[in-house]
Design a protein around this motif. Structure first.
Motif, short mmCIF file in Angstrom:
data_model
loop_
_atom_site.label_atom_id
_atom_site.label_comp_id
_atom_site.label_asym_id
_atom_site.label_seq_id
_atom_site.Cartn_x
_atom_site.Cartn_y
_atom_site.Cartn_z
N ILE A 163 0.83 -1.21 0.00
CA ILE A 163 0.00 0.00 0.00
C ILE A 163 0.87 1.26 0.00
CG2 ILE A 163 -1.91 -1.17 1.16
CD1 ILE A 163 -1.18 0.34 3.71
N HIS A 164 2.09 1.14 0.47
CA HIS A 164 3.02 2.28 0.42
C HIS A 164 3.21 2.74 -1.02
CE1 HIS A 164 6.35 4.85 1.51
NE2 HIS A 164 7.13 4.21 0.67
N TYR A 165 3.32 1.80 -1.93
CA TYR A 165 3.52 2.14 -3.35
C TYR A 165 2.20 2.51 -4.03
CZ TYR A 165 8.00 0.07 -2.30
OH TYR A 165 9.21 -0.20 -1.71
N ILE A 166 1.08 2.03 -3.49
CA ILE A 166 -0.23 2.48 -4.00
C ILE A 166 -0.40 3.96 -3.72
CG2 ILE A 166 -2.72 2.27 -3.71
CD1 ILE A 166 -2.38 -0.66 -3.17
N PHE A 167 -0.12 4.36 -2.50
CA PHE A 167 -0.30 5.76 -2.12
C PHE A 167 0.67 6.68 -2.85
CE2 PHE A 167 -2.00 4.30 2.28
CZ PHE A 167 -3.15 3.85 1.67
N GLN A 168 1.87 6.18 -3.13
CA GLN A 168 2.85 6.96 -3.88
C GLN A 168 2.59 6.92 -5.38
OE1 GLN A 168 6.72 5.43 -2.72
NE2 GLN A 168 6.85 6.85 -1.00
N VAL A 198 -8.48 2.51 -4.83
CA VAL A 198 -8.32 3.62 -3.88
C VAL A 198 -8.70 4.96 -4.48
CG1 VAL A 198 -6.52 2.44 -2.55
CG2 VAL A 198 -5.86 3.91 -4.48
N ARG A 199 -8.66 5.07 -5.80
CA ARG A 199 -8.94 6.35 -6.46
C ARG A 199 -10.39 6.49 -6.92
NH1 ARG A 199 -3.96 8.78 -7.87
NH2 ARG A 199 -5.21 10.60 -8.46
N LEU A 200 -11.22 5.50 -6.63
CA LEU A 200 -12.63 5.61 -7.01
C LEU A 200 -13.28 6.78 -6.26
CD1 LEU A 200 -13.83 1.88 -7.01
CD2 LEU A 200 -13.37 3.32 -8.99
N PRO A 201 -14.01 7.64 -6.97
CA PRO A 201 -14.62 8.81 -6.32
C PRO A 201 -15.93 8.48 -5.62
CG PRO A 201 -15.11 8.85 -8.66
CD PRO A 201 -14.25 7.63 -8.43
N PHE A 202 -15.88 7.47 -4.75
CA PHE A 202 -17.09 7.02 -4.05
C PHE A 202 -17.14 7.64 -2.66
CE2 PHE A 202 -17.64 2.65 -6.35
CZ PHE A 202 -17.86 3.32 -7.54
N ASN A 203 -18.33 8.13 -2.29
CA ASN A 203 -18.53 8.54 -0.90
C ASN A 203 -19.20 7.40 -0.15
OD1 ASN A 203 -21.36 8.66 -1.40
ND2 ASN A 203 -21.17 10.77 -2.11
N ILE A 204 -19.49 7.62 1.11
CA ILE A 204 -20.02 6.52 1.92
C ILE A 204 -21.41 6.08 1.47
CG2 ILE A 204 -21.10 7.95 3.71
CD1 ILE A 204 -19.81 5.89 5.73
N LYS A 281 -9.90 14.47 9.11
CA LYS A 281 -8.68 14.41 9.94
C LYS A 281 -7.78 13.20 9.72
CE LYS A 281 -10.77 17.10 13.69
NZ LYS A 281 -11.08 17.14 15.15
N VAL A 282 -8.29 12.12 9.12
CA VAL A 282 -7.49 10.90 9.01
C VAL A 282 -6.79 10.87 7.66
CG1 VAL A 282 -7.50 8.38 9.03
CG2 VAL A 282 -9.04 9.64 10.54
N TYR A 283 -5.47 10.72 7.70
CA TYR A 283 -4.65 10.70 6.49
C TYR A 283 -4.99 9.48 5.64
CZ TYR A 283 -0.41 12.21 4.02
OH TYR A 283 0.47 12.70 3.09
N TYR A 284 -5.22 9.69 4.35
CA TYR A 284 -5.56 8.62 3.39
C TYR A 284 -6.86 7.91 3.76
CZ TYR A 284 -0.92 9.04 1.27
OH TYR A 284 0.20 9.49 0.61
N TYR A 285 -7.75 8.60 4.46
CA TYR A 285 -8.98 7.97 4.92
C TYR A 285 -9.81 7.43 3.76
CZ TYR A 285 -13.72 7.53 6.81
OH TYR A 285 -14.96 7.06 7.16
N GLU A 286 -10.00 8.23 2.69
CA GLU A 286 -10.84 7.80 1.58
C GLU A 286 -10.26 6.56 0.90
OE1 GLU A 286 -10.01 10.88 2.18
OE2 GLU A 286 -11.90 11.99 2.41
N TYR A 287 -8.92 6.50 0.82
CA TYR A 287 -8.28 5.32 0.24
C TYR A 287 -8.59 4.08 1.07
CZ TYR A 287 -5.31 8.04 -2.98
OH TYR A 287 -4.85 8.83 -3.99
N PHE A 288 -8.38 4.18 2.37
CA PHE A 288 -8.63 3.04 3.25
C PHE A 288 -10.11 2.67 3.27
CE2 PHE A 288 -4.60 4.38 5.51
CZ PHE A 288 -3.88 3.25 5.14
N ARG A 289 -10.99 3.67 3.21
CA ARG A 289 -12.43 3.40 3.21
C ARG A 289 -12.84 2.64 1.97
NH1 ARG A 289 -16.03 8.60 3.16
NH2 ARG A 289 -15.34 8.55 0.98
#
Length: 379
Positions: A163-168, A198-204, A281-289
């Motif tokens: 996931i480190h390389y996904i985020f980068q 991780v890049r899908l523009p989906f909300n909850i 407030k949570v870093y990379y929250y949307e990716y993890f969600r």
């Protein structure tokens, strides 16, 4: 009760869960490193402890050297037709260690060290509370993979580290990590779409709709419809495994409602209640969600097959527990933080007794059954 070699790390992690905010970062890190060391010794030196231990030991002591060659390993690694059933990188490491004259326990220590190191490094980097993340990993993932299904455990650890390389957004390095992970366990291929998910523009709201659809589709076992197409575009061992598990009489049955559903419900409720905190407030929250919700949807789509439902969605769902929940706890108000910490403190204690009752004694993790080869060497 679990053996003290497991009980001590568990108590220390529970202590950090409640009182980490009162400690200095260095103190927390030293405690986690001590926990890491104890768990490394416990997993690496275990003797006839955990799932598949006798099988792994028998395969190491002459098994691979009898029916495989380095040419077979090369064919497996390059996706050429071959007769090997075990993944190539795991076989290669076994052969090198065995032919060099090292005992089987060299392998168990190596695998345990790599799993724990990769897991710790990624949790330290992306979790607001690494102690919480490691507590989730410990109970019960550590017992299942680090002390059990070593191939899947090592493949999964590489996947999590990727996931480190996904985020980068480094596709080449991510694909290389996936190649290595696939060399340990074929199930890791399920994480390949994560780079784009991780890049899908989906909300909850989008994810809740998809979740409802997934639950509604569960009885129809739609994964069977696309099975032939999936098998035709994947490597030989992946397609064979898919076909085999689809018709397996033991693991091909429907996943029963149980504790996995409770875990999913807990994660979904926290995502719904604290989504705004996460987004702000949570870093990379949307990716993890995205990853966590995809895993939950995958779980319900695949629940018609027990082995698929237990092995494939886990790494996705684990992103929610390992990174989203610690982030929400760390960035909530003091009152909410205390409530969530107390809830998970009680939850992990409950999980502890549930695990001991179901698998602790059966897999020799209890105080009266656990054995470590180091004690025999030192005596």
């Amino acid at each position: 009760m679990l053996h003290p070699i497991f009980l001590l790390p568990f108590i220390l992690l529970l202590f950090l869960l409640l009182w980490e905010d009162s400690l200095k970062p260095k103190q927390t890190r030293y405690i986690l490193l001590f926990v890491f060391f104890i768990l490394f010794i416990a997993a690496g030196g275990r003797n006839n402890v955990g799932a598949d231990f006798p099988i792994y030991k028998s395969m190491y002591n002459g098994g691979f050297t009898l029916y495989t060659t380095y040419q077979d390993i090369w064919k497996k690694a390059t996706f050429q037709p071959n007769s090997m059933e075990i993944e190539w990188l795991y076989v290669l490491i076994n052969r090198i260690l065995y032919e060099a004259g090292f005992p089987f326990y060299t392998l168990t220590f190596l695998v345990a060290g790599l799993i724990l190191f990769l897991t710790y490094k990624i949790m330290e980097k992306y979790s607001d509370y690494p102690s919480f993340s490691f507590l989730y990993f410990f109970m019960p993932v550590y017992f299942i993979i680090t002390c059990g299904h070593m191939r899947q455990g090592l493949g999964g650890a590489i996947v999590v580290y990727s996931i480190h390389y996904i985020f980068q957004r480094k596709l080449g390095k991510f694909l290389f990590m996936m190649f290595l992970a696939l060399g340990f366990h074929k199930s890791t291929i399920i994480f390949l779409p994560a780079y784009w998910l991780v890049r899908l523009p989906f909300n909850i709201k989008h994810w809740i709709i998809l979740l409802i659809i997934s639950i509604a589709l569960a009885p129809f076992q739609v994964y069977r419809i696309f099975g032939d197409a999936f098998a035709s575009i994947t490597p030989q061992d992946v397609s064979n495994a898919y076909t085999g598990y689809n018709v397996d009489k033991t693991y091909g049955n429907e996943m029963k409602t149980g504790f996995a559903d409770i875990m999913n419900v807990i994660l979904i409720i926290i995502l719904l209640l604290y989504n705004k905190i996460g987004e702000k407030k949570v870093y990379y929250y949307e990716y993890f969600r995205n990853l966590a919700f995809f895993g939950i949807c995958l779980f319900y789509i695949l629940r018609g097959n027990q082995i698929f439902a237990t092995r494939l969605p886990g790494v996705y769902i684990g992103m929610g527990f390992s990174f989203i929940i610690p982030g929400i706890i760390a960035n909530s108000s003091l009152n909410i933080k205390r409530q969530l910490k107390l809830f998970f403190f009680l939850f992990f204690i409950f999980f502890y007794f549930l695990f001991v009752r179901s698998n602790g004694k059966k897999l020799n993790f209890t105080y009266d059954r656990y054995n470590n080869i180091l004690w025999e060497w030192l005596s």
